[in-house]
Write an enzyme that holds these catalytic residues in place. Structure first.
Site, PDB file in Angstrom:
ATOM      1  N   LYS A 185      20.175  58.356  80.614  1.00 26.57           N
ATOM      2  CA  LYS A 185      19.439  57.949  79.617  1.00 26.57           C
ATOM      3  C   LYS A 185      20.200  56.613  78.927  1.00 26.57           C
ATOM      4  O   LYS A 185      20.688  56.691  77.856  1.00 26.57           O
ATOM      5  CB  LYS A 185      19.083  59.000  78.410  1.00 26.57           C
ATOM      6  CG  LYS A 185      17.930  58.623  77.459  1.00 26.57           C
ATOM      7  CD  LYS A 185      18.294  59.170  76.156  1.00 26.57           C
ATOM      8  CE  LYS A 185      19.376  58.569  75.435  1.00 26.57           C
ATOM      9  NZ  LYS A 185      19.434  57.176  74.931  1.00 26.57           N
ATOM     10  N   ASP A 256      20.208  61.819  71.353  1.00 24.20           N
ATOM     11  CA  ASP A 256      20.326  63.170  71.900  1.00 24.20           C
ATOM     12  C   ASP A 256      19.320  64.272  71.933  1.00 24.20           C
ATOM     13  O   ASP A 256      19.341  65.075  72.675  1.00 24.20           O
ATOM     14  CB  ASP A 256      21.405  63.717  70.741  1.00 24.20           C
ATOM     15  CG  ASP A 256      22.859  62.805  71.045  1.00 24.20           C
ATOM     16  OD1 ASP A 256      23.287  62.148  71.884  1.00 24.20           O
ATOM     17  OD2 ASP A 256      23.340  63.019  69.838  1.00 24.20           O
TER      18      ASP A 256
END
Length: 306
Positions: A185, A256
């Site tokens: 990511k 996150d």
């Protein structure tokens, strides 16, 4: 359902407060203070748990701040495995300014790890990752940890038959992608660093993401784009997820939370659109109360990537 193991080499006590205005030289009287256990993998594990998944956090801790980190995680009821350090766990400090809630974020470097200390982190990870669905290696590396550490985690995951997700930046991210991971990511800046493409043009960024996947760096590449959502790319498809309208309180921990939502949805075997949408509510419960929702599950182009 198999559990998700997260790894945090450089956790922090996240301290958050506010001031009416940030000005140089003058004493700034702060508002109420909040302290949360933080760091990429710890944030992911907390959000997974809040969404009803099973997570185990592996992390380092040391000194008085490390003891506070343990207390805060105990309050949250998080399953965990810590590795003791000689150095003290770091703190991170976020100040929101005025009614506009502009954020100023101060990140300390953290303790320097010796080779025996970071090696114990790999050993602890191997102990708890047997039978896991995913290992999520997230956040910066502490000083003293080799740049190829997350690549070592990827090799360990392959040996255990566990898929690995990496969310970091710079040389540690490049080394992990050279080894090959299931999902990464990066944000747009990190995508530029990886691909050498400097333009902000979306079509060019999408092509750069497809190139990285085609080279076998990751099976899934989820590029976070802040308020513009996220771009998810696999070898067979590409999706753009657009954010729903929400009240923006803070961007801290939103990435996150996105990783947590995506990984948990993958663990649950949910269909593609649900997986992308799963990252949207994940950003709201976040690890402290000031969340920004990241994405929803709108298809951009292509067929199902899973």
């Amino acid at each position: 359902m198999p559990h998700i193991v997260t790894l945090t080499l450089n956790p922090a006590i996240d301290v958050a407060t506010s001031v009416p205005e940030v000005t140089p030289e003058h004493k700034l009287r702060c508002g109420p203070v909040r302290r949360d256990p933080g760091g990429g993998g710890i944030n992911v594990a907390r959000v997974v748990r809040e969404l009803g998944g099973d997570s185990i956090a592996v992390y380092t801790r040391g000194g008085a701040t490390g003891s506070l980190l343990e207390e805060l995680l105990e309050e949250k009821g998080l399953l965990r495995r810590s590795v003791a350090l000689q150095g003290a766990t770091r703190e991170s400090f976020t100040v929101a300014e005025g009614a506009g809630a502009r954020e100023y974020r101060f990140i300390l470097p953290g303790p320097t790890l010796s080779e025996p200390e970071w090696q114990r982190c790999l050993d602890a990870l191997e102990d708890v990752a047997v039978g896991a669905a995913f290992i999520v290696a997230s956040g910066s590396l502490a000083p003293g940890v080799p740049e190829d550490f997350y690549a070592r985690v990827a090799r360990l995951a392959k040996r255990l038959g566990v898929r690995v997700v990496v969310d970091t930046s710079g040389a540690p991210l490049r080394a992990a992608l050279e080894e090959g991971v299931f999902m990464a990511k990066p944000n747009r800046r990190e995508l530029r660093d990886l691909s050498g493409v400097s333009t902000e043009d979306f079509a060019t960024q999408a092509a750069a993401a497809r190139e990285l996947v085609a080279r076998g760096r990751a099976e899934v590449l989820a590029v976070s784009m802040g308020a513009e959502g996220a771009l998810v790319t696999t070898s067979t498809a590409q999706f753009r997820a657009a954010p729903p309208p929400v009240e923006t309180r803070s961007s801290v921990g939103a990435g996150d939370s996105f990783v947590a939502g995506m990984t948990l949805a993958l663990t649950r075997g949910q269909p593609p659109r649900t997986r992308c949408a799963g990252a949207s509510p994940a950003a709201r419960p976040r690890c402290s109360p000031r969340a920004r929702t990241c994405v929803s599950g709108r298809t951009w182009s292509g067929s199902s990537p899973w």
